[in-house]
Design an enzyme around this catalytic site. Structure first.
Site, mmCIF file in Angstrom:
data_model
loop_
_atom_site.group_PDB
_atom_site.id
_atom_site.type_symbol
_atom_site.label_atom_id
_atom_site.label_comp_id
_atom_site.label_asym_id
_atom_site.label_seq_id
_atom_site.Cartn_x
_atom_site.Cartn_y
_atom_site.Cartn_z
ATOM 1 N N TYR A 33 0.801 -1.192 -0.116
ATOM 2 C CA TYR A 33 -0.004 0.185 -0.035
ATOM 3 C C TYR A 33 0.862 1.068 -0.144
ATOM 4 O O TYR A 33 2.106 1.142 0.199
ATOM 5 C CB TYR A 33 -0.913 0.086 1.087
ATOM 6 C CG TYR A 33 -0.324 0.381 2.493
ATOM 7 C CD1 TYR A 33 0.480 -0.606 3.278
ATOM 8 C CD2 TYR A 33 -0.497 1.647 3.200
ATOM 9 C CE1 TYR A 33 0.911 -0.197 4.188
ATOM 10 C CE2 TYR A 33 -0.104 1.808 4.304
ATOM 11 C CZ TYR A 33 0.804 1.058 5.104
ATOM 12 O OH TYR A 33 1.356 1.514 6.256
ATOM 13 N N ARG A 52 8.385 3.953 -4.602
ATOM 14 C CA ARG A 52 8.169 3.130 -3.620
ATOM 15 C C ARG A 52 7.305 2.095 -3.756
ATOM 16 O O ARG A 52 7.655 0.752 -3.507
ATOM 17 C CB ARG A 52 8.054 3.774 -2.112
ATOM 18 C CG ARG A 52 8.171 2.650 -1.091
ATOM 19 C CD ARG A 52 8.297 3.367 0.377
ATOM 20 N NE ARG A 52 7.023 4.031 0.524
ATOM 21 C CZ ARG A 52 6.512 4.800 1.453
ATOM 22 N NH1 ARG A 52 7.528 5.128 2.376
ATOM 23 N NH2 ARG A 52 5.585 5.202 1.734
ATOM 24 N N LYS A 151 6.510 -2.358 1.876
ATOM 25 C CA LYS A 151 5.236 -1.473 2.468
ATOM 26 C C LYS A 151 4.054 -2.541 2.428
ATOM 27 O O LYS A 151 3.105 -2.315 1.472
ATOM 28 C CB LYS A 151 5.047 -0.201 2.027
ATOM 29 C CG LYS A 151 4.249 0.728 2.693
ATOM 30 C CD LYS A 151 4.210 2.179 2.314
ATOM 31 C CE LYS A 151 3.127 3.018 3.045
ATOM 32 N NZ LYS A 151 3.270 3.110 4.485
ATOM 33 N N GLU A 183 12.144 2.342 14.122
ATOM 34 C CA GLU A 183 11.129 3.398 13.787
ATOM 35 C C GLU A 183 9.875 3.438 14.481
ATOM 36 O O GLU A 183 9.725 2.583 15.517
ATOM 37 C CB GLU A 183 10.907 3.263 12.346
ATOM 38 C CG GLU A 183 10.007 2.033 12.106
ATOM 39 C CD GLU A 183 10.008 1.497 10.670
ATOM 40 O OE1 GLU A 183 9.890 2.649 9.807
ATOM 41 O OE2 GLU A 183 9.935 0.334 10.114
ATOM 42 N N LEU A 207 11.025 1.211 7.404
ATOM 43 C CA LEU A 207 10.433 1.644 6.010
ATOM 44 C C LEU A 207 11.245 2.866 5.607
ATOM 45 O O LEU A 207 11.677 3.468 6.285
ATOM 46 C CB LEU A 207 8.898 2.033 6.168
ATOM 47 C CG LEU A 207 8.255 2.381 4.944
ATOM 48 C CD1 LEU A 207 8.103 0.919 4.168
ATOM 49 C CD2 LEU A 207 6.945 2.967 5.044
HETATM 50 N N1 PMP Z 1 7.744 3.683 8.976
HETATM 51 C C1 PMP Z 1 6.474 2.857 9.187
HETATM 52 C C2 PMP Z 1 6.553 1.610 9.630
HETATM 53 C C3 PMP Z 1 5.381 3.408 8.693
HETATM 54 O O1 PMP Z 1 4.323 2.775 8.639
HETATM 55 C C4 PMP Z 1 5.380 4.801 7.675
HETATM 56 C C5 PMP Z 1 4.184 5.378 7.203
HETATM 57 N N2 PMP Z 1 3.682 4.798 6.325
HETATM 58 C C6 PMP Z 1 6.664 5.549 7.796
HETATM 59 C C7 PMP Z 1 7.804 4.902 8.663
HETATM 60 C C8 PMP Z 1 6.771 6.617 7.043
HETATM 61 O O2 PMP Z 1 6.861 6.646 5.801
HETATM 62 P P1 PMP Z 1 6.203 7.961 4.768
HETATM 63 O O3 PMP Z 1 7.158 9.023 5.175
HETATM 64 O O4 PMP Z 1 6.384 7.369 3.335
HETATM 65 O O5 PMP Z 1 4.895 7.765 4.922
#
Ligand code: PMP
Length: 287
Positions: A33, A52, A151, A183, A207
């Site tokens: 997603y 991505r 993701k 994270e 991620l």
């Molecule tokens: N880490 C995780 C585990 C996430 O779920 C997300 C958000 N989807 C992020 C980092 C941040 O990614 P982004 O800046 O692409 O939203």
């Protein structure tokens, strides 16, 4: 107004949208997603999210249901049909519905990938009072699988982490593996000491945040130092500032970690400045 969603080639009122019970995302979390934010009715960093998505699909050998140009058109049409000025577009691609349950992947020649998109209207997203207040977080153990760079829709542990945070009376949780922060449950984690931003380096452990990439670029342009390395909760607790980034929260200050106030215990000036720069620059580049 009834929300219009997109399912497998059709724009439909949400109550008419249907997916198969054999869809592998439903049975096996075999789906990926993206969440793209919308400001001023425009998409923030669509190109980053599309790139991505292509990477997630390729890492899982999953066919793409359409081209990235077609995907952009679907995003735009949904934003327009639903009158979204500030909010999000959620996109999910699945390996499809082979008509039965089997661990082995279906033949992509006979099983088309599934695709679902819907919007979420969030007026006031950019001016969120949460940014002025800052977030309190706890640390929890990171027990997720080893390919967090993909993701996927398998978000059970992040959901459990959010519930642990809620139970502890705070806003979110940072996950820790072998003593080092990976994270946040749905965001990337940072602290600032002096003029230096510290965040975990990219690997399969986290991620690769689209917001992370943009914010680090803007921080470097603003003459801040960046260290991409492992760090502990204790190091973050002793920092001047802490913050998280994600497509839906942008840059959000963190003011407390495991009950310990960070710096003055209020949102830090550099985190707030980075939020401002990120919002300004992203709005200018929105499509
Ligand atoms: N880490 C995780 C585990 C996430 O779920 C997300 C958000 N989807 C992020 C980092 C941040 O990614 P982004 O800046 O692409 O939203």
């Amino acid at each position: 107004m009834t929300r219009t969603v997109y399912v497998n080639g059709e724009y439909l009122p949400e109550h008419e949208a249907k997916v198969s019970i054999f869809d592998r995302a439903f049975l096996m979390a075999d789906g990926v997603y993206e969440v793209t934010s919308v400001l001023d009715g425009k998409l923030i960093d669509f190109a980053g999210h599309a790139k991505r998505l292509e990477r997630s699909l390729s890492e899982l050998d999953m066919p793409s249901p359409c081209t990235m140009d077609e995907l952009l058109e679907i995003h735009r049409k949904l934003v327009e049909l639903n009158g979204i000025e500030e909010g999000l577009v959620y996109l999910q691609v699945t390996r499809g519905a082979p008509g039965d349950r089997d661990f082995a992947w279906p033949d992509p020649e006979t099983c088309a990938p599934g695709i679902v998109l819907f919007t979420q209207n969030k007026p006031g997203l950019a001016n969120s009072p949460a940014a002025q207040k800052g977030m309190k977080i706890i640390s929890i153990e990171d027990v997720r699988w080893g390919r967090r760079d993909i993701k996927t829709v398998q978000l059970l542990y992040p959901s459990m982490g959010k519930m642990m945070a809620k139970k502890a009376g705070v806003d979110d949780a940072w996950m820790v593996q072998d003593g080092f922060v990976t994270e946040g449950t749905s965001n990337n984690a940072y602290f600032i000491k002096g003029n230096t931003i510290v965040t975990r380096a990219l690997s399969n452990d986290i991620l690769h945040g689209i917001t992370r990439a943009a914010v680090l670029r803007f921080a470097a342009e603003a003459q801040m130092q960046i260290e991409e390395r492992n760090f502990t909760i204790e190091e973050a607790q002793a920092a001047d500032e802490a913050f998280i980034t994600s497509a839906s929260a942008f840059v959000m200050p963190v003011v407390e970690i495991d009950g310990q106030a960070i710096g003055s215990g209020t949102p830090g000036p550099l985190a707030l400045r980075l939020r401002e720069i990120y919002l300004d620059e992203s709005r200018k580049a929105a499509v």
